[in-house]
Design a protein around this motif. Structure first.
Motif, PDB file in Angstrom:
ATOM      1  N   CYS A  49       0.837  -1.195   0.000  1.00 57.56           N
ATOM      2  CA  CYS A  49       0.000   0.000   0.000  1.00 57.56           C
ATOM      3  C   CYS A  49       0.878   1.254   0.000  1.00 57.56           C
ATOM      4  O   CYS A  49       1.766   1.381   0.836  1.00 57.56           O
ATOM      5  CB  CYS A  49      -0.908  -0.003   1.220  1.00 57.56           C
ATOM      6  N   CYS A  52      -0.006   3.272   3.606  1.00 60.49           N
ATOM      7  CA  CYS A  52       0.301   2.778   4.950  1.00 60.49           C
ATOM      8  C   CYS A  52       1.337   1.663   4.948  1.00 60.49           C
ATOM      9  O   CYS A  52       1.777   1.232   6.009  1.00 60.49           O
ATOM     10  CB  CYS A  52      -0.981   2.315   5.640  1.00 60.49           C
ATOM     11  N   GLY A  54       0.782  -1.282   4.085  1.00 57.93           N
ATOM     12  CA  GLY A  54       0.085  -2.553   4.270  1.00 57.93           C
ATOM     13  C   GLY A  54      -0.006  -3.333   2.971  1.00 57.93           C
ATOM     14  O   GLY A  54       0.687  -3.047   2.005  1.00 57.93           O
ATOM     15  N   CYS A  65      -6.487  -2.121   0.056  1.00 55.23           N
ATOM     16  CA  CYS A  65      -5.577  -2.327   1.174  1.00 55.23           C
ATOM     17  C   CYS A  65      -6.315  -2.963   2.333  1.00 55.23           C
ATOM     18  O   CYS A  65      -7.356  -2.463   2.770  1.00 55.23           O
ATOM     19  CB  CYS A  65      -4.976  -0.992   1.604  1.00 55.23           C
ATOM     20  N   CYS A  68      -5.606  -0.231   5.690  1.00 54.35           N
ATOM     21  CA  CYS A  68      -6.232   1.094   5.819  1.00 54.35           C
ATOM     22  C   CYS A  68      -7.468   1.237   4.958  1.00 54.35           C
ATOM     23  O   CYS A  68      -8.160   2.240   5.047  1.00 54.35           O
ATOM     24  CB  CYS A  68      -5.233   2.214   5.492  1.00 54.35           C
TER      25      CYS A  68
END
Ligand SMILES: [Zn+2]
Length: 73
Positions: A49, A52, A54, A65, A68
């Motif tokens: 991501c 973030c 992620g 994601c 987030c």
């Protein structure tokens, strides 16, 4: 980019991007980041991501994601 401190009056809504631009450092643009995300999604079905860090997973036509909730398309 040369700006006197007094000219930096806007609120840093996107602090990371703003600081990167003002510091004159070479950072990936949003377009470049999204290109990398899509390279990963197309190749492996997952990517990091850009917001973030992620895990983005390919869901149909978009990447989502799991950390987030951001979607990229
Ligand atoms: Zn995220």
């Amino acid at each position: 980019m040369l700006l006197a401190p007094g000219e930096l009056r806007t609120e840093p809504l996107f602090a990371d991007d703003a600081e990167g631009a003002c510091a004159g450092g070479r950072r990936l643009t949003l377009d470049e980041r999204m290109s990398r995300v899509w390279e990963g999604l197309r190749a492996a079905g997952t990517a990091e991501c850009p917001l973030c860090g992620g895990r983005l997973e390919l869901l149909g036509e978009v990447g989502r994601c799991g950390s987030c909730g951001t979607t990229v398309s």
